[in-house]
Design a protein around this motif. Structure first.
Motif, PDB file in Angstrom:
ATOM      1  N   VAL A  68       0.860  -1.185   0.000  1.00 23.12           N
ATOM      2  CA  VAL A  68       0.000   0.000   0.000  1.00 23.12           C
ATOM      3  C   VAL A  68       0.893   1.230   0.000  1.00 23.12           C
ATOM      4  O   VAL A  68       1.716   1.403   0.899  1.00 23.12           O
ATOM      5  N   ARG A  69       0.706   2.080  -0.998  1.00 23.89           N
ATOM      6  CA  ARG A  69       1.571   3.254  -1.141  1.00 23.89           C
ATOM      7  C   ARG A  69       0.744   4.512  -1.388  1.00 23.89           C
ATOM      8  O   ARG A  69      -0.318   4.460  -2.004  1.00 23.89           O
ATOM      9  N   LYS A  70       1.263   5.629  -0.911  1.00 27.62           N
ATOM     10  CA  LYS A  70       0.704   6.920  -1.275  1.00 27.62           C
ATOM     11  C   LYS A  70       1.081   7.222  -2.714  1.00 27.62           C
ATOM     12  O   LYS A  70       2.190   6.908  -3.171  1.00 27.62           O
ATOM     13  N   SER A  71       0.167   7.843  -3.453  1.00 26.78           N
ATOM     14  CA  SER A  71       0.427   8.249  -4.826  1.00 26.78           C
ATOM     15  C   SER A  71      -0.236   9.606  -5.031  1.00 26.78           C
ATOM     16  O   SER A  71      -1.457   9.690  -5.233  1.00 26.78           O
ATOM     17  N   GLY A  72       0.551  10.670  -4.953  1.00 26.61           N
ATOM     18  CA  GLY A  72      -0.039  12.003  -4.996  1.00 26.61           C
ATOM     19  C   GLY A  72      -0.927  12.184  -3.783  1.00 26.61           C
ATOM     20  O   GLY A  72      -0.523  11.918  -2.649  1.00 26.61           O
ATOM     21  N   ASP A  73      -2.174  12.616  -4.035  1.00 23.83           N
ATOM     22  CA  ASP A  73      -3.135  12.767  -2.936  1.00 23.83           C
ATOM     23  C   ASP A  73      -3.822  11.443  -2.600  1.00 23.83           C
ATOM     24  O   ASP A  73      -4.514  11.359  -1.578  1.00 23.83           O
ATOM     25  N   GLY A  74      -3.655  10.450  -3.469  1.00 23.42           N
ATOM     26  CA  GLY A  74      -4.363   9.200  -3.281  1.00 23.42           C
ATOM     27  C   GLY A  74      -3.454   8.044  -2.911  1.00 23.42           C
ATOM     28  O   GLY A  74      -2.397   8.225  -2.300  1.00 23.42           O
ATOM     29  N   PHE A  75      -3.880   6.841  -3.299  1.00 22.21           N
ATOM     30  CA  PHE A  75      -3.181   5.627  -2.916  1.00 22.21           C
ATOM     31  C   PHE A  75      -3.168   4.645  -4.089  1.00 22.21           C
ATOM     32  O   PHE A  75      -4.068   4.668  -4.939  1.00 22.21           O
ATOM     33  N   VAL A  76      -2.156   3.782  -4.106  1.00 18.55           N
ATOM     34  CA  VAL A  76      -2.141   2.617  -4.987  1.00 18.55           C
ATOM     35  C   VAL A  76      -1.976   1.392  -4.093  1.00 18.55           C
ATOM     36  O   VAL A  76      -1.049   1.329  -3.272  1.00 18.55           O
ATOM     37  N   VAL A  77      -2.899   0.450  -4.241  1.00 24.27           N
ATOM     38  CA  VAL A  77      -2.878  -0.775  -3.444  1.00 24.27           C
ATOM     39  C   VAL A  77      -2.666  -1.961  -4.367  1.00 24.27           C
ATOM     40  O   VAL A  77      -3.447  -2.174  -5.308  1.00 24.27           O
ATOM     41  N   HIS A  78      -1.615  -2.717  -4.110  1.00 20.75           N
ATOM     42  CA  HIS A  78      -1.387  -3.981  -4.804  1.00 20.75           C
ATOM     43  C   HIS A  78      -1.737  -5.106  -3.836  1.00 20.75           C
ATOM     44  O   HIS A  78      -1.251  -5.134  -2.703  1.00 20.75           O
ATOM     45  N   TYR A  79      -2.568  -6.031  -4.291  1.00 19.62           N
ATOM     46  CA  TYR A  79      -3.016  -7.144  -3.441  1.00 19.62           C
ATOM     47  C   TYR A  79      -2.898  -8.426  -4.248  1.00 19.62           C
ATOM     48  O   TYR A  79      -3.675  -8.669  -5.178  1.00 19.62           O
ATOM     49  N   ALA A 134       0.431 -15.655  -9.119  1.00 21.58           N
ATOM     50  CA  ALA A 134      -0.600 -15.026  -8.290  1.00 21.58           C
ATOM     51  C   ALA A 134      -1.606 -14.319  -9.176  1.00 21.58           C
ATOM     52  O   ALA A 134      -1.373 -14.093 -10.374  1.00 21.58           O
ATOM     53  N   VAL A 135      -2.739 -13.989  -8.578  1.00 21.02           N
ATOM     54  CA  VAL A 135      -3.712 -13.091  -9.199  1.00 21.02           C
ATOM     55  C   VAL A 135      -3.534 -11.751  -8.507  1.00 21.02           C
ATOM     56  O   VAL A 135      -3.742 -11.631  -7.297  1.00 21.02           O
ATOM     57  N   LEU A 136      -3.103 -10.748  -9.259  1.00 22.32           N
ATOM     58  CA  LEU A 136      -2.758  -9.451  -8.687  1.00 22.32           C
ATOM     59  C   LEU A 136      -3.875  -8.443  -8.932  1.00 22.32           C
ATOM     60  O   LEU A 136      -4.206  -8.133 -10.076  1.00 22.32           O
ATOM     61  N   TRP A 137      -4.438  -7.945  -7.842  1.00 20.02           N
ATOM     62  CA  TRP A 137      -5.407  -6.860  -7.894  1.00 20.02           C
ATOM     63  C   TRP A 137      -4.646  -5.552  -7.654  1.00 20.02           C
ATOM     64  O   TRP A 137      -3.877  -5.443  -6.691  1.00 20.02           O
ATOM     65  N   THR A 138      -4.884  -4.567  -8.508  1.00 17.99           N
ATOM     66  CA  THR A 138      -4.263  -3.255  -8.334  1.00 17.99           C
ATOM     67  C   THR A 138      -5.367  -2.202  -8.292  1.00 17.99           C
ATOM     68  O   THR A 138      -6.169  -2.083  -9.224  1.00 17.99           O
ATOM     69  N   PHE A 139      -5.413  -1.459  -7.192  1.00 16.37           N
ATOM     70  CA  PHE A 139      -6.427  -0.426  -6.979  1.00 16.37           C
ATOM     71  C   PHE A 139      -5.761   0.944  -6.982  1.00 16.37           C
ATOM     72  O   PHE A 139      -4.829   1.195  -6.216  1.00 16.37           O
ATOM     73  N   THR A 140      -6.241   1.816  -7.860  1.00 16.45           N
ATOM     74  CA  THR A 140      -5.862   3.217  -7.804  1.00 16.45           C
ATOM     75  C   THR A 140      -6.985   3.937  -7.074  1.00 16.45           C
ATOM     76  O   THR A 140      -8.145   3.893  -7.517  1.00 16.45           O
ATOM     77  N   CYS A 141      -6.679   4.566  -5.954  1.00 16.42           N
ATOM     78  CA  CYS A 141      -7.720   5.111  -5.082  1.00 16.42           C
ATOM     79  C   CYS A 141      -7.555   6.616  -4.886  1.00 16.42           C
ATOM     80  O   CYS A 141      -6.447   7.153  -4.939  1.00 16.42           O
ATOM     81  N   THR A 142      -8.661   7.259  -4.624  1.00 15.88           N
ATOM     82  CA  THR A 142      -8.680   8.694  -4.367  1.00 15.88           C
ATOM     83  C   THR A 142      -8.153   8.975  -2.963  1.00 15.88           C
ATOM     84  O   THR A 142      -7.879   8.068  -2.175  1.00 15.88           O
TER      85      THR A 142
END
Length: 464
Positions: A68-79, A134-142
């Motif tokens: 889980v990482r900060k990306s600008g004002d939001g987040f990027v989550v790799h699961y 693996a099955v990788l889910w990547t979420f770009t979040c606000t």
């Protein structure tokens, strides 16, 4: 695996009573061994993502790895989720056996795994330092924690470290968390706030855990660490995203739970009033329960009463026609299981639906044929797992209290009946029946132990 040699301390009786298998058929083991050396196919190498796992101490069947990482004002989550589709051949001996089992059954002296351990604790597990399919889910979040883009694909990944909840919590408390999870402290509470806005309902009843204690066992309860709750929100977000994919495609299998009826909510409000716990009229049941101090007797009683809000859970499979109930009241949104395929059958099939849909492909015939059977398979498996867990706890409760008949203990009344109540004794942590007429819910009382029979798995108290 721990074996004591004493009938009242081992769980062989539980295994026999519920017909739990002691091994896998030879054909299943042979197929699992062959799958270990099979190529995972052409998939992108994403081992550069610094994933880590967080599980109970000593766990080897590692389903999930995250970053889980900060990306600008939001987040990027790799699961990353263990990819059982790379190992299980549809219609083969292994597939047939895991459908029969449904899920891993946990006992203190050794688990009954869903898959052979060469897979569940070896080639399919997201163990640290090794490349895994693996099955990788990547979420770009606000900035508010809401996914604005979701991607799911097969990949090669590598976990960089294996942690447990307590040690990760300690790093947060010390102000020095691992970089791969540091953003959890911000992202997790955002997701929890969104859950409360939706009306999600979460109960904080004491969870009993069984641990070795010399030649026998002991019962312990542990408060839920903040990291545990934050990590759970990642899994819930993934299950919600998977359900959204299925509903848009009108095909899949959902984990459903009807919304609580008005009578159940009214009964809980009545209990709160009787316990003198303020419940503002504009506060949802989920928000009200979330605001309680779980350590108080009143909260314990209300959490027990609130179980009536979460009745009727099941699985709904569909292909073409969306079911009438698509939501899960505990999550307050459509939801499905995709994050624990090593330990639960339905997750592999739900994941395959998401992969096919997002790739713009039709569901393969074996998958479409399997979907209608999953609700009954998982329903039977969930029922069996619950019975085994209850029998195991009943046995250990009786064992830790054996020889103490006549002694008195402090207890909290959780749920009252006309002639008996359900009480929680804190030391040792035991949930049991207690004789006594209309005992006051949420009150601290003294109880006397009348019976503790490990062979019969019975514990009985009487209010003093």
């Amino acid at each position: 695996m721990i074996r004591t040699g004493r009938a009242d301390l081992s769980f062989d009786g539980v295994r026999t009573e519920f017909g739990l298998p002691s091994s896998f058929p030879a054909a299943v083991l042979a197929e699992a061994e062959a799958a270990v050396s099979r190529s995972a196919g052409d998939r992108p190498d994403l081992t550069s993502i610094p994933l880590v796992t967080i599980d109970p101490p000593g766990a080897k069947d590692l389903d999930q790895a995250l970053c889980v990482r900060k990306s600008g004002d939001g987040f990027v989550v790799h699961y990353a989720i263990a990819d059982l589709g790379a190992f299980v051949t549809p219609g083969g001996a292994l597939d047939t056996e895991v459908r029969r089992r449904g899920q891993t059954i946990y006992l203190p002296d050794g688990n009954v795994p869903l898959h052979p351990t060469v897979l569940s604790e070896g080639a399919a597990s997201l163990l640290p330092g090794v490349v895994r399919p693996a099955v990788l889910w990547t979420f770009t979040c606000t900035a508010e924690g809401v996914p604005s883009d979701v991607e799911v694909r097969r990949a090669l990944v590598r976990s960089t470290a294996q942690f447990d909840y307590a040690s990760v919590q300690q790093t947060f408390d010390a102000g020095d968390p691992h970089p791969s999870v540091a953003a959890l402290a911000e992202f997790g509470p955002l997701r929890r706030a969104l859950a409360l806005e939706r009306g999600a309902i979460e109960l904080h009843l004491p969870e009993q855990e069984v641990e070795p204690d010399g030649a026998g066992w002991k019962l312990v309860t542990r408060p839920r660490a903040a990291v545990d709750a934050w990590n759970a929100e990642i899994s819930l977000m993934t299950g919600m995203a998977a359900a959204s994919i299925m509903l848009e495609a009108r095909a899949g299998v959902l984990r459903t739970l009807p919304d609580p009826d008005a009578e159940a909510v009214a009964a809980l409000r009545k209990s709160a009033a009787a316990l003198r716990v303020d419940w503002p009229s504009d506060l949802s049941p989920g928000a009200f329960l979330a605001g309680l101090d779980a350590s108080t007797p009143e909260a314990l009683a209300l959490f027990t009463d609130a179980t009536r809000l979460l009745r009727g859970a099941g699985y709904s499979a569909f292909d073409g026609t969306v079911p009438e109930v698509t939501t899960h009241a505990g999550v307050a949104a459509p939801y499905t299981h995709v994050t624990a395929p090593l330990r639960r059958l339905v997750d592999r099939f739900a994941t395959e639906v998401c992969l096919a849909v997002t790739a713009g492909q039709e569901l393969p015939s074996w998958l479409a044929e399997a979907l209608p059977r999953l609700p009954s398979l998982m329903g039977a498996s969930d029922s069996l797992a619950a019975k085994v867990e209850r029998a195991t706890l009943d046995q250990v409760e009786a064992q830790v209290l054996a020889g103490r008949a006549g002694q008195e203990f402090d207890a909290v009344v959780l749920r009252a009946g006309d002639d008996e109540a359900e009480v929680f004794v804190a030391a040792p942590p035991v949930l049991a029946k207690c004789a006594g007429k209309r005992l006051p819910e949420g009150e601290r009382i003294r109880v006397r132990l009348d019976e503790a029979d490990p062979a019969g798995r019975r514990v009985r108290f009487t209010a003093v």
